[in-house]
Enzyme design. Structure first.
Site, short mmCIF file in Angstrom:
data_model
loop_
_atom_site.label_atom_id
_atom_site.label_comp_id
_atom_site.label_asym_id
_atom_site.label_seq_id
_atom_site.Cartn_x
_atom_site.Cartn_y
_atom_site.Cartn_z
N GLN A 1 52.55 36.40 65.86
CA GLN A 1 52.70 36.81 66.89
C GLN A 1 52.17 36.30 68.35
OE1 GLN A 1 54.94 39.25 67.43
NE2 GLN A 1 55.27 40.08 65.45
N SER A 2 52.05 35.12 68.06
CA SER A 2 51.68 34.37 69.27
C SER A 2 52.18 34.43 70.62
CB SER A 2 51.24 33.01 68.69
OG SER A 2 51.25 31.96 69.87
N ASN A 3 51.87 34.63 71.76
CA ASN A 3 52.48 34.57 72.90
C ASN A 3 52.73 33.20 73.33
OD1 ASN A 3 52.30 37.55 73.36
ND2 ASN A 3 50.20 37.09 73.77
N ALA B 1 53.26 30.56 71.38
CA ALA B 1 54.19 30.22 70.47
C ALA B 1 55.54 30.58 71.12
CB ALA B 1 54.14 30.32 68.95
#
Length: 351
Positions: free
Chosen positions: A83-85, A87
């Site tokens: 859930q990386s912002n 990425a």
């Protein structure tokens, strides 16, 4: 001493692509300020663009992808949690620049059958996504070390296929990316100056350290006197972490030929509010996510901005920030996490 305009000109002379919408708004939180007798301002980096799902990585990516384009790259790879912002914002920016995004992601929580939040956006963007599962007790860094051979193999394949690959670290936190937050520091001081305000403190979430390093570089360049406080979202060895941030900031200053230096005394890192861990919700921070929503109609997230806002509010409540101070909260975005897995959201639906 250089003027703000001269500092901006020096920063903007670096290779850069236009991605965000700047300056982002800065405004007073009227209800929070009145209730706590502290003047609290919010810097809306969640409004940075490119899409509705902007955040603090966009400024960094302007410089990073500027470097990538200058080198003739057509593919970018980067890293983060599922859930990386960062990425997602990298995939968005890469598409804007006509580049192919490749994401190496770590699953730290149990994946749902349906694709959610940032991972859904990554899929819509057509990013090439590789997901590694964390073993019991592994941190995200541990997983990337273990899976480095697979990562290297895929990058090698891309290179053999004729692609020019640009490798972006987690959070775009390198000497080039953090120039974006030196730029942001100047922007904040200009906005507050136009309002006749001098800040006593600026609070931000800090994970990979790039945003805090950029703010510290901006503070060194401008010689401003303001406390910089990074509220940690994950556990860190304090001495090593502060040295890493200082080294990043000084590397960025070297990139623009600046003689100013950042030392660990120029900022602070607050490790009291990340528990129980990265991507694991803190019930007290969730209380403050609800508080911000119910007083100001603004949303923060349980991984980054919510924990940072909670840390700032606790410093206000316990008197570490004196009454009538002028405080800036830098909203780093990330509210897509509100639509992620239940293990990340926690008890936010509580009345």
């Amino acid at each position: 001493m250089e003027t703000m305009a001269q500092i901006k000109a020096r920063l903007h002379a670096m290779p850069r692509v236009s991605l965000g919408f700047y300056p982002t708004p800065l405004h007073r939180l009227e209800t929070v300020s009145r209730e706590h007798q502290v003047n609290v301002y919010i810097k809306r980096e969640d409004f940075s663009g490119i899409s509705l799902f902007g955040g603090n990585k966009v400024r960094k990516l302007e410089y990073v992808l500027g470097s990538a384009k200058e080198q003739g790259c057509d593919t970018v790879v980067t890293y983060g949690a599922t859930q990386s912002n960062h990425a997602m914002e990298t995939a968005t920016a890469a598409r804007r620049c006509g580049m192919h995004p490749v994401l190496f992601l770590v699953s730290l929580v149990a994946q749902q059958e349906e694709i959610r939040a940032n991972l859904l956006l990554d899929t819509i963007l057509g990013a090439e996504v590789h997901i590694f599962s964390a073993l019991p007790g592994e941190s995200m860094d541990d997983v990337f070390v273990r899976c480095q051979p697979q990562i290297d193999a895929r990058i090698s394949e891309l290179t053999k296929e004729g692609h020019q690959v640009y490798d972006i670290p987690s959070g775009a936190s390198n000497e080039i990316g953090i120039l974006g937050y030196a730029d942001a520091f100047v922007e904040i001081m200009e906005q507050l100056g136009a309002m006749g305000i001098h800040p006593d403190a600026i609070f931000t979430a800090t994970g990979t350290g790039g945003t805090l390093a950029g703010l510290a570089a901006g503070k060194a360049l401008t010689k401003e006197t303001v406390d910089l406080i990074g509220v940690q979202v994950s556990p860190k060895n304090q001495d090593a972490y502060k040295k890493e941030i200082s080294d990043l900031a000084n590397g960025a200053l070297d990139k623009i030929g600046a003689k100013e230096r950042v030392t660990p005394e120029l900022f602070s890192c607050d490790g009291r509010y990340y528990m129980p861990g990265y991507e694991i919700p803190n019930p007290a921070a969730n209380d403050d996510i609800r508080y911000l929503a119910r007083t100001e109609g603004l949303f923060s997230d349980p991984v980054y901005s919510g924990k940072a806002f909670h840390g700032m509010m606790e410093c206000i409540r316990n008197g570490e920030i004196p009454k009538n101070s002028n405080v800036v909260f830098l909203h780093t975005g990330g509210t897509t996490a509100l639509f992620s897995e239940p293990e990340i959201v926690g008890d936010l639906t509580k009345k």
